[in-house]
Scaffold this motif. Sequence first.
Motif, PDB file in Angstrom:
ATOM      1  N   LYS A   1       0.818  -1.212   0.000  1.00 20.04           N
ATOM      2  CA  LYS A   1       0.000   0.000   0.000  1.00 20.04           C
ATOM      3  C   LYS A   1       0.852   1.262   0.000  1.00 20.04           C
ATOM      4  O   LYS A   1       0.467   2.284  -0.588  1.00 20.04           O
ATOM      5  N   SER A   2       2.018   1.211   0.645  1.00 16.48           N
ATOM      6  CA  SER A   2       2.877   2.393   0.726  1.00 16.48           C
ATOM      7  C   SER A   2       4.066   2.326  -0.226  1.00 16.48           C
ATOM      8  O   SER A   2       4.952   3.179  -0.164  1.00 16.48           O
ATOM      9  N   ASP A   3       4.069   1.334  -1.103  1.00 13.62           N
ATOM     10  CA  ASP A   3       5.187   1.161  -2.039  1.00 13.62           C
ATOM     11  C   ASP A   3       4.873   1.874  -3.348  1.00 13.62           C
ATOM     12  O   ASP A   3       3.936   1.495  -4.056  1.00 13.62           O
ATOM     13  N   PRO A   4       5.637   2.916  -3.716  1.00 14.13           N
ATOM     14  CA  PRO A   4       5.354   3.625  -4.971  1.00 14.13           C
ATOM     15  C   PRO A   4       5.584   2.764  -6.210  1.00 14.13           C
ATOM     16  O   PRO A   4       5.134   3.124  -7.304  1.00 14.13           O
ATOM     17  N   PHE A   5       6.260   1.633  -6.058  1.00 12.34           N
ATOM     18  CA  PHE A   5       6.508   0.742  -7.184  1.00 12.34           C
ATOM     19  C   PHE A   5       5.418  -0.315  -7.343  1.00 12.34           C
ATOM     20  O   PHE A   5       5.443  -1.080  -8.295  1.00 12.34           O
ATOM     21  N   ALA A   6       4.486  -0.380  -6.417  1.00 10.27           N
ATOM     22  CA  ALA A   6       3.441  -1.406  -6.475  1.00 10.27           C
ATOM     23  C   ALA A   6       2.334  -0.994  -7.434  1.00 10.27           C
ATOM     24  O   ALA A   6       2.047   0.192  -7.614  1.00 10.27           O
ATOM     25  N   ILE A   7       1.691  -1.994  -8.014  1.00  8.54           N
ATOM     26  CA  ILE A   7       0.523  -1.757  -8.856  1.00  8.54           C
ATOM     27  C   ILE A   7      -0.658  -2.490  -8.229  1.00  8.54           C
ATOM     28  O   ILE A   7      -0.536  -3.646  -7.820  1.00  8.54           O
ATOM     29  N   GLN A   8      -1.780  -1.806  -8.127  1.00  8.34           N
ATOM     30  CA  GLN A   8      -2.967  -2.350  -7.457  1.00  8.34           C
ATOM     31  C   GLN A   8      -3.981  -2.794  -8.518  1.00  8.34           C
ATOM     32  O   GLN A   8      -4.724  -1.988  -9.070  1.00  8.34           O
ATOM     33  N   LEU A   9      -3.983  -4.059  -8.811  1.00  5.65           N
ATOM     34  CA  LEU A   9      -4.851  -4.588  -9.862  1.00  5.65           C
ATOM     35  C   LEU A   9      -6.330  -4.372  -9.558  1.00  5.65           C
ATOM     36  O   LEU A   9      -7.120  -4.070 -10.463  1.00  5.65           O
ATOM     37  N   ALA A  10      -6.715  -4.511  -8.300  1.00  5.67           N
ATOM     38  CA  ALA A  10      -8.128  -4.421  -7.936  1.00  5.67           C
ATOM     39  C   ALA A  10      -8.689  -3.020  -8.121  1.00  5.67           C
ATOM     40  O   ALA A  10      -9.911  -2.848  -8.225  1.00  5.67           O
ATOM     41  N   GLU A  11      -7.819  -2.020  -8.175  1.00  5.95           N
ATOM     42  CA  GLU A  11      -8.262  -0.632  -8.311  1.00  5.95           C
ATOM     43  C   GLU A  11      -8.403  -0.189  -9.762  1.00  5.95           C
ATOM     44  O   GLU A  11      -8.848   0.930 -10.030  1.00  5.95           O
ATOM     45  N   ASN A  12      -7.989  -1.030 -10.697  1.00  2.00           N
ATOM     46  CA  ASN A  12      -8.082  -0.715 -12.128  1.00  2.00           C
ATOM     47  C   ASN A  12      -8.991  -1.750 -12.780  1.00  2.00           C
ATOM     48  O   ASN A  12      -8.602  -2.914 -12.915  1.00  2.00           O
ATOM     49  N   PRO A  13     -10.210  -1.375 -13.184  1.00  2.00           N
ATOM     50  CA  PRO A  13     -11.156  -2.364 -13.722  1.00  2.00           C
ATOM     51  C   PRO A  13     -10.602  -3.173 -14.890  1.00  2.00           C
ATOM     52  O   PRO A  13     -10.889  -4.378 -15.013  1.00  2.00           O
ATOM     53  N   HIS A  14      -9.830  -2.521 -15.748  1.00  2.00           N
ATOM     54  CA  HIS A  14      -9.270  -3.200 -16.916  1.00  2.00           C
ATOM     55  C   HIS A  14      -8.255  -4.257 -16.485  1.00  2.00           C
ATOM     56  O   HIS A  14      -8.314  -5.415 -16.921  1.00  2.00           O
TER      57      HIS A  14
END
Length: 430
Positions: A242-255
């Motif tokens: 959650k606090s990692d600027p390198f992380a990508i959050q799949l659940a937050e992007n519908p596509h």
Amino acid sequence: MKKTYALVGTGGRAEFFYGALAADFKDSSKLIAFCDSNETRMGYANELLQTKYEHEAVAVYRAEQFESMIQSEQPDVVIVTTVDRTHHTYIIKALELGCDVITEKPMTVDEEKCRQIMDAIDRTGRNVRVTFNYRYAPHNTKIREIIKSGVLGEVYSVNFEWALDTQHGADYFRRWHRDKRNSGGLLVHKSTHHFDLVNFWLGTFPETVYAAGGLRFYGKENAEERGVTRFYQRAHGSGAAKSDPFAIQLAENPHLKAMYLDAEAEDGYQRDQSVFGDGISIEDTLGVLVTYKNKAILNYSLNAYLPWEGYLVSFNGSKGRMEVKVREQSYINSGGNKQEEGSIEEKSIVILPMFGAPYEIDVSETEGGHGGGDPELLRDLFGEPRDDEFHRAASHIDGAMSILTGIAGNHSLKTGEAVKIDSLIQWKKA
């Protein structure tokens, strides 16, 4: 009569092709089938076809049914957009079953697979196109035009620096590309574009390659130096991410959720792995020295963690110098913002005559990714044939010569020695 197409591999790059067929070339082309190892992902591709492009759903086949698909549907052309290490399998099978092929770059990942493709083309007499969209960007075409005009005289050396920022560059270290067996590393998967541009610009092919580099920024071995204190292997469900600027959050992007997270149960593929996690076998810092058959030399570098996205390239010739700067819009692959991928934020082409004042060359961009290069490529692939004085359509030979530069670079990274291209592969070049 409409030309028919089947597509294998419905991941992030596939929509670039099937979307164009469904929307822009539906009068002359017909998309008839999808093939993939993941049925959820194929289902999502069909959903996009119907809702986004108002196209009827197409037949779907699992990966093991690829040959059955061709025999049943009899497409004229197969489009290959699978994981790089499997390109050769589908290219060769399609050729042997009587289809022409359009393949996403890189054509394949090592010299043995490349040799198998070349042999299949010779054996079947079918056609393979490699989709180098950078050739079609107006500024890259202009560079070719300038060099061909003789303004620089004979080009003796090229300095080429490619920068990937911490959004785009980091993305290669989250997904399947992070395993060199899948992608050939960035020297093959990404740099194939850049090595092809040099071949295209100079009108020659590489002869000898020396490379150096390694994993200097990403990877678990560099996590402590980057200030990473909480380890996680993938972002979804991780508090540390959650606090990692390198992380990508799949659940937050519908596509991304529909294409990857919802499809995980079938094959276990995780699109959101930590860039400082285990299992990264590709390099993020690379330098390559290439000599060419016309005696020009290339000094090339690629870095995948910079605050700037784009490239700087200079050409030194017998009559002067050309300096090019291109800044691109950064993006996350298949992130749902296709219109922004590779769009140009800043560009300049400056000619410095040996005797005379420097001057800038103006190049007009058009609509679409890569300064209008993407639509031009698609028109060349799916539209009516047109004369092109710059011969931007890339053949299997072009595809081979670009990847072989990177493949030779990979061998050089292992041995510390320069590698001759002709030591890797021999084939008929007629």
